[in-house]
Design a protein around this motif. Structure first.
Motif, short mmCIF file in Angstrom:
data_model
loop_
_atom_site.label_atom_id
_atom_site.label_comp_id
_atom_site.label_asym_id
_atom_site.label_seq_id
_atom_site.Cartn_x
_atom_site.Cartn_y
_atom_site.Cartn_z
N ALA A 81 28.65 12.14 43.97
CA ALA A 81 27.30 12.29 43.27
C ALA A 81 26.05 11.64 44.24
N SER A 82 26.62 10.36 44.80
CA SER A 82 25.70 9.88 45.91
C SER A 82 25.48 10.58 47.09
N ALA A 83 26.48 11.30 47.46
CA ALA A 83 26.47 11.99 48.74
C ALA A 83 25.50 13.45 48.38
N ALA A 84 25.60 14.06 47.23
CA ALA A 84 24.71 15.22 46.67
C ALA A 84 23.57 14.46 47.08
N ALA A 85 23.06 13.38 46.40
CA ALA A 85 21.61 12.75 46.30
C ALA A 85 21.33 12.54 47.72
N GLY A 86 22.34 12.09 48.70
CA GLY A 86 21.77 11.73 50.09
C GLY A 86 21.35 12.98 50.68
N GLN A 87 22.22 14.38 50.49
CA GLN A 87 21.89 15.54 50.98
C GLN A 87 20.58 16.14 50.36
N ALA A 88 20.09 15.54 49.15
CA ALA A 88 18.90 16.08 48.70
C ALA A 88 17.64 15.14 49.20
N GLY A 89 17.96 14.09 49.85
CA GLY A 89 16.92 13.19 50.44
C GLY A 89 16.72 12.23 49.55
N LYS A 90 17.51 11.78 48.47
CA LYS A 90 17.25 10.65 47.42
C LYS A 90 18.30 9.77 47.31
N GLY A 107 33.56 4.79 32.91
CA GLY A 107 32.40 4.92 33.68
C GLY A 107 31.27 5.72 33.20
N LEU A 108 30.39 6.35 34.08
CA LEU A 108 29.45 7.11 33.85
C LEU A 108 29.70 8.49 33.81
N THR A 109 29.61 9.49 32.72
CA THR A 109 29.81 10.77 32.64
C THR A 109 28.83 11.36 33.70
N ASP A 110 29.35 12.66 34.07
CA ASP A 110 28.56 13.34 35.21
C ASP A 110 27.20 13.74 34.72
N ALA A 111 27.20 14.05 33.19
CA ALA A 111 25.89 14.01 32.58
C ALA A 111 24.98 13.05 32.69
N LYS A 112 25.49 11.70 32.53
CA LYS A 112 24.70 10.68 32.66
C LYS A 112 24.38 10.34 34.08
N MET A 113 25.14 10.65 35.10
CA MET A 113 24.73 10.34 36.53
C MET A 113 23.67 11.38 36.78
N ILE A 114 23.54 12.79 36.42
CA ILE A 114 22.55 13.62 36.38
C ILE A 114 21.23 12.98 36.06
N GLU A 115 21.36 12.53 34.52
CA GLU A 115 20.31 12.08 34.01
C GLU A 115 19.53 10.95 34.64
N LEU A 116 20.35 10.25 35.25
CA LEU A 116 19.84 8.93 36.00
C LEU A 116 19.16 9.47 37.23
N ALA A 117 19.62 10.67 37.95
CA ALA A 117 19.15 11.35 38.99
C ALA A 117 17.61 11.43 38.59
#
Length: 240
Positions: free
Chosen positions: A137-146, A165-175
């Motif tokens: 997920a952090s790689a996806a954020a890096g690709q998006a410039g965040k 750990g965090l769910t994918d939905a929670k990581m998307i919410e944090l993003a």
């Protein structure tokens, strides 16, 4: 005459039987050949498909640096590499104590701060592979410039070891809370687009002889006791 006819009939039967046997052998042979060919082709197609799948699944973010394994902050003359696992308690402590100072140095143009997300603690997330998912997920954020914003949000919400750990939905919410709502990012998290990348980044980490996180490297030299003071002193030493 009758006996001669009988012998001729018997001979014809023998010949017919031999021909029938030959036909059966030929059919059996070609059937076997066909089966072998079908299995071979199926195996070849399956292998090619799997190979193609594996190659297709490995997506390296174009924004990544250092052989596609890291995301950079700043562009200073001294490289500071931080290898981290988002479930790692020691990484959380390092980020809290030293992260602000490193980001300040990067902002001042004194260092290039390179974050390397790795996944060595999947075994502590009860089968959810949180370390891999978070790194991906952090790689996806890096690709998006965040990357930095999402990186900090993950640490602010770092789950304890031996939890799911965090769910994918929670990581998307944090993003979303740090302004990352891009549909491409959301899809990448939900589909695990960068999970193979996280695996490869971790393999490259291990190939360098590193085994624990956080691992801090300043211009190629690993800091054995990565306190804030030790890292800053190493940067000053390299900068001269």
């Amino acid at each position: 005459m009758s006996k001669g006819k009988d012998r001729a009939a018997m001979a014809r039967q023998v010949v017919a039987g031999q021909k029938a046997a030959e036909r059966r052998r030929a059919v059996t042979l070609w059937t076997s050949v066909a089966v072998v060919l079908v299995l071979f082709v199926a195996g070849l197609i399956g292998y090619t498909a799997l190979s193609g799948q594996d190659e297709g699944k490995l997506v390296t973010p174009s924004a990544a640096v250092d052989d596609g394994t890291a995301f950079a902050v700043g562009s200073g003359p001294v490289n500071v590499d931080v290898y981290e696992d988002f479930m790692c308690p020691a990484c959380g402590t390092f980020e809290e104590a030293t992260g602000p100072a490193l980001k300040q140095l990067a902002g001042e143009g004194r260092i290039t701060l390179r974050f390397h997300p790795v996944a060595i603690l999947d075994r502590f997330s009860k089968g959810t592979e949180y370390s891999t998912r978070a790194a991906a997920a952090s790689a996806a954020a890096g690709q998006a410039g965040k990357f930095t914003e999402f990186h900090d949000a993950l640490y602010a919400n770092r789950p304890e070891e031996n939890t799911t750990g965090l769910t994918d939905a929670k990581m998307i919410e944090l993003a979303a809370s740090v302004g990352l709502t891009d549909a491409t990012f959301v899809d990448a998290v939900n589909e695990g687009t960068y999970k193979p990348w996280a695996v490869q980044a971790t393999e490259k980490f291990s190939a360098k002889g590193y085994s624990g996180t956080p691992t801090i490297v300043v211009n190629g030299e690993q800091i054995t006791n990565p306190t804030t003071e030790a890292v800053i002193e190493a940067v000053k030493k390299v900068a001269g």
